[in-house]
Design an enzyme around this catalytic site. Structure first.
Site, PDB file in Angstrom:
ATOM      1  N   HIS A 150     -20.011 -23.938  -4.230  1.00 34.93           N
ATOM      2  CA  HIS A 150     -20.921 -22.801  -4.437  1.00 34.93           C
ATOM      3  C   HIS A 150     -21.102 -22.530  -5.927  1.00 34.93           C
ATOM      4  CE1 HIS A 150     -21.251 -21.477  -0.325  1.00 34.93           C
ATOM      5  NE2 HIS A 150     -19.957 -21.234  -0.182  1.00 34.93           N
ATOM      6  N   HIS A 200     -14.914 -26.293  -1.418  1.00 36.85           N
ATOM      7  CA  HIS A 200     -16.036 -25.527  -0.865  1.00 36.85           C
ATOM      8  C   HIS A 200     -16.468 -24.428  -1.848  1.00 36.85           C
ATOM      9  CE1 HIS A 200     -18.172 -23.520   2.602  1.00 36.85           C
ATOM     10  NE2 HIS A 200     -18.023 -22.492   1.784  1.00 36.85           N
ATOM     11  N   GLU A 201     -15.504 -23.673  -2.322  1.00 34.91           N
ATOM     12  CA  GLU A 201     -15.836 -22.566  -3.222  1.00 34.91           C
ATOM     13  C   GLU A 201     -16.386 -23.073  -4.551  1.00 34.91           C
ATOM     14  OE1 GLU A 201     -16.131 -19.557  -2.252  1.00 34.91           O
ATOM     15  OE2 GLU A 201     -15.271 -20.042  -0.294  1.00 34.91           O
ATOM     16  N   LYS A 252       0.827  -1.208   0.000  1.00 35.32           N
ATOM     17  CA  LYS A 252       0.000   0.000   0.000  1.00 35.32           C
ATOM     18  C   LYS A 252       0.860   1.255   0.000  1.00 35.32           C
ATOM     19  CE  LYS A 252      -2.251  -1.402   3.682  1.00 35.32           C
ATOM     20  NZ  LYS A 252      -1.672  -2.761   3.766  1.00 35.32           N
TER      21      LYS A 252
HETATM   22  P1  ADP Z   1       2.046  -1.908   3.297  1.00 37.79           P
HETATM   23  O1  ADP Z   1       2.118  -0.435   3.249  1.00 37.79           O
HETATM   24  O2  ADP Z   1       0.875  -2.478   2.519  1.00 37.79           O
HETATM   25  O3  ADP Z   1       2.115  -2.504   4.670  1.00 37.79           O
HETATM   26  P2  ADP Z   1       4.552  -1.733   1.973  1.00 37.79           P
HETATM   27  O4  ADP Z   1       4.170  -0.927   0.803  1.00 37.79           O
HETATM   28  O5  ADP Z   1       5.215  -1.006   3.079  1.00 37.79           O
HETATM   29  O6  ADP Z   1       3.296  -2.510   2.538  1.00 37.79           O
HETATM   30  O7  ADP Z   1       5.425  -2.948   1.501  1.00 37.79           O
HETATM   31  C1  ADP Z   1       6.530  -3.384   2.225  1.00 37.79           C
HETATM   32  C2  ADP Z   1       7.548  -3.978   1.303  1.00 37.79           C
HETATM   33  O8  ADP Z   1       7.063  -5.154   0.701  1.00 37.79           O
HETATM   34  C3  ADP Z   1       7.879  -3.072   0.149  1.00 37.79           C
HETATM   35  O9  ADP Z   1       8.919  -2.202   0.461  1.00 37.79           O
HETATM   36  C4  ADP Z   1       8.281  -4.056  -0.942  1.00 37.79           C
HETATM   37  O10 ADP Z   1       9.639  -4.383  -0.821  1.00 37.79           O
HETATM   38  C5  ADP Z   1       7.479  -5.279  -0.634  1.00 37.79           C
HETATM   39  N1  ADP Z   1       6.289  -5.394  -1.482  1.00 37.79           N
HETATM   40  C6  ADP Z   1       5.006  -5.448  -1.045  1.00 37.79           C
HETATM   41  N2  ADP Z   1       4.145  -5.572  -2.074  1.00 37.79           N
HETATM   42  C7  ADP Z   1       4.875  -5.569  -3.203  1.00 37.79           C
HETATM   43  C8  ADP Z   1       4.562  -5.676  -4.596  1.00 37.79           C
HETATM   44  N3  ADP Z   1       3.300  -5.789  -5.017  1.00 37.79           N
HETATM   45  N4  ADP Z   1       5.574  -5.638  -5.469  1.00 37.79           N
HETATM   46  C9  ADP Z   1       6.843  -5.535  -5.047  1.00 37.79           C
HETATM   47  N5  ADP Z   1       7.210  -5.435  -3.756  1.00 37.79           N
HETATM   48  C10 ADP Z   1       6.261  -5.469  -2.823  1.00 37.79           C
HETATM   49 ZN    ZN Z   2     -19.016 -20.715   1.551  1.00 41.41          ZN
END
Ligand code: ADP
Ligand code: ZN
Length: 610
Positions: A433, A429-430, A212
């Protein structure tokens, strides 16, 4: 994004110091002020001093004589004797007859000195220390300013060097949704001209470590705008009023730097439901901070170029005021990656390392079911460390497989990753459905089935989408719906001969529907069109009040059971008759973890192998 904070001395520490100062003041200073030091001497010394002419002020009283020397520094006291010529001799010696000791200090003054002054000192000290504290907390080493209530949002102005969407692997739906924001930041006038308003706030919802923060940074990076980042918890750890002032400052900075992205991590720290909050003191402060945030969001015009992204993994705990239109009214799910997503994330992280010929990321991704992006990053890093320990610079498949165990084993404890057997049960299960739905003529088509655990706690998910909006449901359609709800459990029975707790939500939904059919929709022969229940509030839909005799209630309950049972049997029969397809689809889902409606239909109709 967690930072290690220097432990701060608790507030009570400073109060204790202040209290000690007041006590000391009262013990040492006050006596000095109210009572001057007096040295007792005998009458002979007094006479000697008179003879030497070393006499200053004299005050003769009935019980004592107070006097000073010529220099008037020390006050002496002596007991009076019968000495008629004393006054004359004193006069000759040049003594001045006056009061040696001032009138006792007036009550007002003594009050001020013993209470007023310490309080003043106490107050000033408190002011000084609180300012000191705020500088420590609000200032930080990487802050731009050292003032009261400055937000310590970290600013990454050089976003051109920042993260791009291509650095975030998988999460295509989230990226697609955010691409619009990037486009808007590139050319806001296009949107203004069309009269379209970009949402001011977007909520990124998903489990920890799914990227995120990365996505938010990538939006800023793609749009080449400044990125302000602050964690919700940083708003609420200070004194009352500090959080609100930080929010104000953050928005002031953001507006100056617009267009820009403001990212608030862990927004649930301030945005929790207000009524649901505990009463542990910090509540008021959190509420004030939240109110300030809402005020600021309402305050700035649409299309000012400030977009607020916020992340949370507990969207259900957020105050509804936050998600109202004009605030965080868009929600972007950022879920755990599926098999393809995991492989892509592994490959992105593997750019930093050298891999041997034998490395097969597909296999690794399969082994790491349920891992988040952050954990996959960890797996790569752990493997690289293992290679270094072995004196190599190239990472092998063995390193990777070994590190999965290290990372996932730790992870399994906290998050309960599905075991192989559980995954299989969830897959059946899925599909149960979906298959029951597909085999009935009145069911909506299946759109997507996944067995990736959700934030909501569901282990799997079958999404059905009606073609076109539906306002009226026929009796048959509702019955088919109930059958579809029972399909999950029915598949477990047919395949494993064993049932699990996985159907609890299905049971709830099926019961609700069956009950409504009989008590509200007049869909049973026995009760005809008589309402047995009335809904009080049709928007909340939960306030149902009974409108029938206890005997009738018993009858309704019996009818509900009968109805659900009949549908459950129907579902089980459908699955038994289509056992081959059930197995085929379930093993396909087990492999891929997510399948689309098209893939589902293809296997169902064509019998194509995965
Ligand atoms: P959140 O904010 O959702 O807790 P972060 O963005 O801080 O997660 O992600 C933490 C680390 O995980 C990032 O610095 C990256 O190294 C790795 N990571 C997470 N998701 C991805 C992704 N989709 N692609 C590449 N790296 C990812
Ligand atoms: Zn179910």
């Amino acid at each position: 994004m967690k930072e290690v904070k220097q432990p701060r001395k608790p507030l009570i520490y400073y109060y204790v110091i202040a209290l000690l100062i007041v006590l000391l003041f009262n013990l040492l200073v006050t006596p000095l002020l109210s009572q001057q030091q007096v040295t007792e001497v005998d009458y002979g010394t007094f006479m000697d001093m008179i003879e030497d002419g070393d006499i200053g002020i004299v005050q003769v009283e009935d019980t004592q004589i107070l006097f000073t020397g010529k220099d008037q520094t020390v006050i002496y006291a002596t007991t009076p004797m019968d000495d008629p010529t004393l006054t004359e001799r004193l006069h000759d010696a040049g003594a001045k007859f006056a009061r040696v000791i001032e009138e006792p200090v007036s009550p007002v003054w003594s009050f001020l000195l013993t209470f007023g002054l310490p309080i003043l000192i106490f107050f000033l000290l408190g002011q000084y220390m609180s300012r000191k504290l705020m500088e420590q907390a609000g200032g930080g080493k990487n802050s731009l300013s050292f003032g009261m209530g400055k937000s310590n949002a970290k600013v990454y102005v050089q976003s051109s060097k920042g993260i791009k969407f291509s650095d975030v692997a998988g999460e295509d739906e989230a990226k697609e949704s955010l691409a619009e924001v990037v486009d808007y930041l590139h050319s806001p006038e296009k949107y203004a001209k069309a009269g379209a308003a970009m949402p001011k706030g977007i909520l990124l919802v998903g489990p920890p470590g799914t990227g995120k923060t990365m996505l938010a940074k990538a939006v800023a990076g793609e749009a080449n705008v400044p990125f302000f980042s602050i964690s919700g918890s940083e708003f609420v750890e200070m004194f009352v009023g500090m959080g609100a002032s930080k929010v104000r400052d953050l928005f002031k900075q953001a507006k100056e730097k617009s267009p820009c992205i403001v990212f608030i991590d862990e927004i649930d720290a301030i945005g929790q439901k207000r009524s649901a909050g505990g009463n542990y003191g910090g509540n008021d402060e959190r509420e004030q901070t939240l109110n300030q945030l809402l005020t600021e969001m309402d305050g700035f015009e649409e299309n000012t170029g400030v977009i607020i992204l916020a992340a949370t993994n507990r969207p259900e705990s957020l105050d509804p005021a936050l998600t109202r239109p004009g605030r965080f009214d868009r929600r972007v799910p950022v879920e755990l990656p599926d098999l393809a997503g995991r492989e892509a994330i592994l490959k992105v992280h593997a750019r930093k390392i050298q891999t041997a010929e034998d490395v097969d990321f597909h296999t690794i991704a399969r082994m790491a079911a349920g891992a988040s992006g952050a954990e996959l990053g960890n797996i790569i890093n752990e493997a690289a460390l293992r290679a270094v320990r072995g004196g190599r610079t190239v990472v092998t498949q063995a390193d990777l497989e070994e590190s999965i165990e290290v990372v996932i084993a730790g992870y399994q404890k906290k998050n309960a990753v599905l075991s192989d057997r559980e995954k299989k049960v969830v897959a059946y299960h899925e599909i149960g459905h979906a298959l029951v739905a597909a085999m009935q003529s009145h069911s909506a088509p299946v759109q997507k089935i996944t067995i990736i655990p959700r934030t909501s706690g569901a282990l799997g998910y079958t999404m059905q989408v009606d073609t076109g909006d539906k306002y009226l449901l026929t009796k048959e359609e509702i019955e088919d719906k109930i059958a579809t709800y029972t399909g999950g459990r029915a598949a477990e029975e047919v395949v494993f001969g064993q049932i699990t707790t996985g159907a609890s939500n299905d049971i709830e939904q099926a019961t609700k529907l069956a009950r409504a059919m009989i008590a509200r929709y007049g869909m049973s022969e026995d009760f005809d069109m008589v309402a047995m229940e009335t809904v009080q509030n049709q928007y909340l839909g939960s306030d149902v009040s009974l409108a029938c005799a206890p005997d009738t209630q018993k009858e309704i309950d019996r009818k509900v059971v009968e109805l659900v049972k009949r549908q459950h049997e129907k579902a089980r029969k459908i699955l038994e008759d289509n056992r081959g397809k059930l197995d085929e689809l379930a093993s396909f889902l087990y492999e891929k973890e997510t399948i689309t409606g098209d893939e589902f239909m293809e296997i169902l109709t064509g019998g194509k192998q995965a």
